[in-house]
Write an enzyme that holds these catalytic residues in place. Structure first.
Site, PDB file in Angstrom:
ATOM      1  N   LYS A  11       0.731  -1.239   0.104  1.00 40.86           N
ATOM      2  CA  LYS A  11       0.095   0.014   0.072  1.00 40.86           C
ATOM      3  C   LYS A  11       0.983   1.177  -0.069  1.00 40.86           C
ATOM      4  O   LYS A  11       2.026   1.159   0.418  1.00 40.86           O
ATOM      5  CB  LYS A  11      -0.877  -0.102   1.201  1.00 40.86           C
ATOM      6  CG  LYS A  11      -0.352   0.335   2.566  1.00 40.86           C
ATOM      7  CD  LYS A  11      -0.262   1.499   2.927  1.00 40.86           C
ATOM      8  CE  LYS A  11       0.905   1.584   4.287  1.00 40.86           C
ATOM      9  NZ  LYS A  11       1.764   2.710   4.499  1.00 40.86           N
ATOM     10  N   ASP A 139      -2.828  -1.295  10.199  1.00 37.75           N
ATOM     11  CA  ASP A 139      -2.856  -1.326   8.657  1.00 37.75           C
ATOM     12  C   ASP A 139      -3.570  -2.581   8.202  1.00 37.75           C
ATOM     13  O   ASP A 139      -3.882  -2.709   7.133  1.00 37.75           O
ATOM     14  CB  ASP A 139      -1.460  -1.235   8.030  1.00 37.75           C
ATOM     15  CG  ASP A 139      -1.035   0.062   8.335  1.00 37.75           C
ATOM     16  OD1 ASP A 139      -1.452   1.050   8.627  1.00 37.75           O
ATOM     17  OD2 ASP A 139       0.112   0.345   7.926  1.00 37.75           O
TER      18      ASP A 139
HETATM   19  P1  ATP Z   1       4.236  -0.533   8.042  1.00 38.12           P
HETATM   20  O1  ATP Z   1       4.183   0.420   6.965  1.00 38.12           O
HETATM   21  O2  ATP Z   1       3.085  -1.367   8.197  1.00 38.12           O
HETATM   22  O3  ATP Z   1       4.786   0.006   9.561  1.00 38.12           O
HETATM   23  P2  ATP Z   1       6.799  -1.204   6.736  1.00 38.12           P
HETATM   24  O4  ATP Z   1       6.298  -1.508   5.393  1.00 38.12           O
HETATM   25  O5  ATP Z   1       7.488   0.006   7.307  1.00 38.12           O
HETATM   26  O6  ATP Z   1       5.404  -1.657   7.534  1.00 38.12           O
HETATM   27  P3  ATP Z   1       7.320  -4.097   7.145  1.00 38.12           P
HETATM   28  O7  ATP Z   1       7.942  -4.640   5.594  1.00 38.12           O
HETATM   29  O8  ATP Z   1       6.204  -4.730   7.308  1.00 38.12           O
HETATM   30  O9  ATP Z   1       7.586  -2.486   7.293  1.00 38.12           O
HETATM   31  O10 ATP Z   1       8.178  -4.642   8.314  1.00 38.12           O
HETATM   32  C1  ATP Z   1       8.447  -4.234   9.202  1.00 38.12           C
HETATM   33  C2  ATP Z   1       9.264  -5.044  10.315  1.00 38.12           C
HETATM   34  O11 ATP Z   1       8.276  -6.035  10.690  1.00 38.12           O
HETATM   35  C3  ATP Z   1      10.418  -5.790   9.551  1.00 38.12           C
HETATM   36  O12 ATP Z   1      11.757  -5.033  10.006  1.00 38.12           O
HETATM   37  C4  ATP Z   1      10.472  -7.246   9.922  1.00 38.12           C
HETATM   38  O13 ATP Z   1      11.574  -7.489  10.967  1.00 38.12           O
HETATM   39  C5  ATP Z   1       9.292  -7.379  10.804  1.00 38.12           C
HETATM   40  N1  ATP Z   1       8.379  -8.421  10.098  1.00 38.12           N
HETATM   41  C6  ATP Z   1       7.551  -9.331  10.955  1.00 38.12           C
HETATM   42  N2  ATP Z   1       6.634  -9.881   9.956  1.00 38.12           N
HETATM   43  C7  ATP Z   1       7.126  -9.500   8.770  1.00 38.12           C
HETATM   44  C8  ATP Z   1       6.615 -10.076   7.477  1.00 38.12           C
HETATM   45  N3  ATP Z   1       5.804 -11.098   7.140  1.00 38.12           N
HETATM   46  N4  ATP Z   1       7.104  -9.311   6.247  1.00 38.12           N
HETATM   47  C9  ATP Z   1       7.963  -8.295   6.613  1.00 38.12           C
HETATM   48  N5  ATP Z   1       8.438  -7.964   7.787  1.00 38.12           N
HETATM   49  C10 ATP Z   1       8.214  -8.472   8.735  1.00 38.12           C
END
Ligand code: ATP
Length: 314
Positions: A11, A139
């Site tokens: 997203k 989210d």
């Molecule tokens: P958001 O915008 O929802 O805060 P994001 O896109 O910034 O998320 P994600 O890629 O969802 O970040 O990952 C954040 C942290 O979550 C990562 O550093 C990782 O250690 C942990 N994590 C746990 N499960 C997952 C998963 N299935 N995929 C990615 N990261 C994960």
């Protein structure tokens, strides 16, 4: 069926405003969320033993119980203790960059909930899954629903608006830079809480939320006016993330100069996106970014807005 494969979409935030501080420690948000067609692939397979295993091809993604997909399994099992003896093996093929502000992990949790509902034949409705998922992450309800939505509360209260699909997106992220979402919000609270609206008064809060529904971004989406959508992109978290990451600030400035409809950081970053009216325009912008910032550390994607958050692979 003993196995299901699902695609979970990333997203972007077309609009992200931090309204105020909530008594539960979270922020009160006003956002416009949009699914984009950059997807992880999640396969759920029944196991004969009551084990929960997870494999992922990305080194930064944990494969233990801290993975959001396994947390989604636990969420269902805690809600329905009779599921405790069911087993599942989860395989995640990561295409969405990690820690990127694209809700990749939340999308994986959303796909796991939808997939287990099918695999274990639980018969839960989409609304029930959305409500349950809010306990795991703000989210995730949006990731289940997908498309285009106004998100308020912590981000879990969704109001649908017509889905944008005829809008193209260039995503750019430095592989070596990740931003922690809790850090971004904590820093914003420390530096900008003077901007907060007092939401303890429910009339004030309602008035603030109405302003988003009637605001220029939502109006532009209703009119499918891509030029107006591009010019009303907004993200409060840029105030803390860009000054802390000079390279992301420069990336944002360069991307904004290549003739797209608008450029903004997504969520807590560090992914920056530019909107474009056609696939060709998006591809051209991507080429210009690659030429202007020639480093292997900068990853780029040319994609489009999509009306679907989670879909079964055909
Ligand atoms: P958001 O915008 O929802 O805060 P994001 O896109 O910034 O998320 P994600 O890629 O969802 O970040 O990952 C954040 C942290 O979550 C990562 O550093 C990782 O250690 C942990 N994590 C746990 N499960 C997952 C998963 N299935 N995929 C990615 N990261 C994960």
């Amino acid at each position: 069926m003993t196995s299901y494969t699902l695609l979970s979409a990333a997203k972007i935030n077309l609009y992200l405003e931090i309204i105020g501080s909530r008594p539960d420690g979270f922020h009160e948000m006003a956002m416009v969320m949009q699914s984009v067609d950059l997807c992880d692939r999640i396969t759920l397979t029944k196991t004969s033993m009551p084990v929960r295993r997870l494999n992922c091809d990305h080194p930064q993604v944990p494969t233990d119980s801290s993975n959001l997909a396994l947390k989604a399994v636990d969420l269902l099992t805690n809600k329905f203790p009779e599921l405790a003896n069911r087993g599942v093996e989860i395989t995640i093929e990561k295409n969405i960059p990690v820690g990127a502000g694209l809700a990749g992990g939340s999308g994986n949790a959303a796909a796991t909930l939808i997939g287990l509902n099918l695999l274990w034949q639980l018969g839960l409705t989409q609304i029930e899954l959305e409500e349950l998922s809010a306990q795991l992450g703000s989210d995730i309800p949006f990731c289940i629903r997908g498309g285009t939505a106004i998100a308020t509360g912590r981000g879990e209260v969704l109001d649908p608006i017509p889905s944008l699909t005829d809008l193209y997106v260039v995503l750019a992220k430095y592989e070596s830079i990740s931003v922690s979402t809790p850090w971004a919000y904590k820093t914003y609270r420390a530096e900008f809480n003077h901007r907060y609206t007092d939401i303890s008064n429910s009339a004030t809060l309602e008035e603030r939320q109405k302003r988003v529904h009637a605001g220029p971004m939502v109006t532009a989406i209703h009119h499918k006016d891509n030029v107006a959508i591009g010019s009303h992109l907004y993200n409060d978290l840029e105030r803390v993330v860009l000054p802390a990451h000079e390279k992301v600030m420069q990336l944002r400035h360069s991307m904004a100069s290549y003739g797209g409809l608008g450029t903004m950081m997504s969520g807590s970053g560090p992914t920056v996106f530019t909107l474009a009216a056609t696939q060709q325009a998006a591809d051209d912008i991507m080429t210009k970014v690659r030429t202007g910032l020639p480093t292997a550390d900068l990853k780029l994607w040319s994609t489009r807005c999509t009306a679907t958050g989670i879909r079964l692979e055909s």
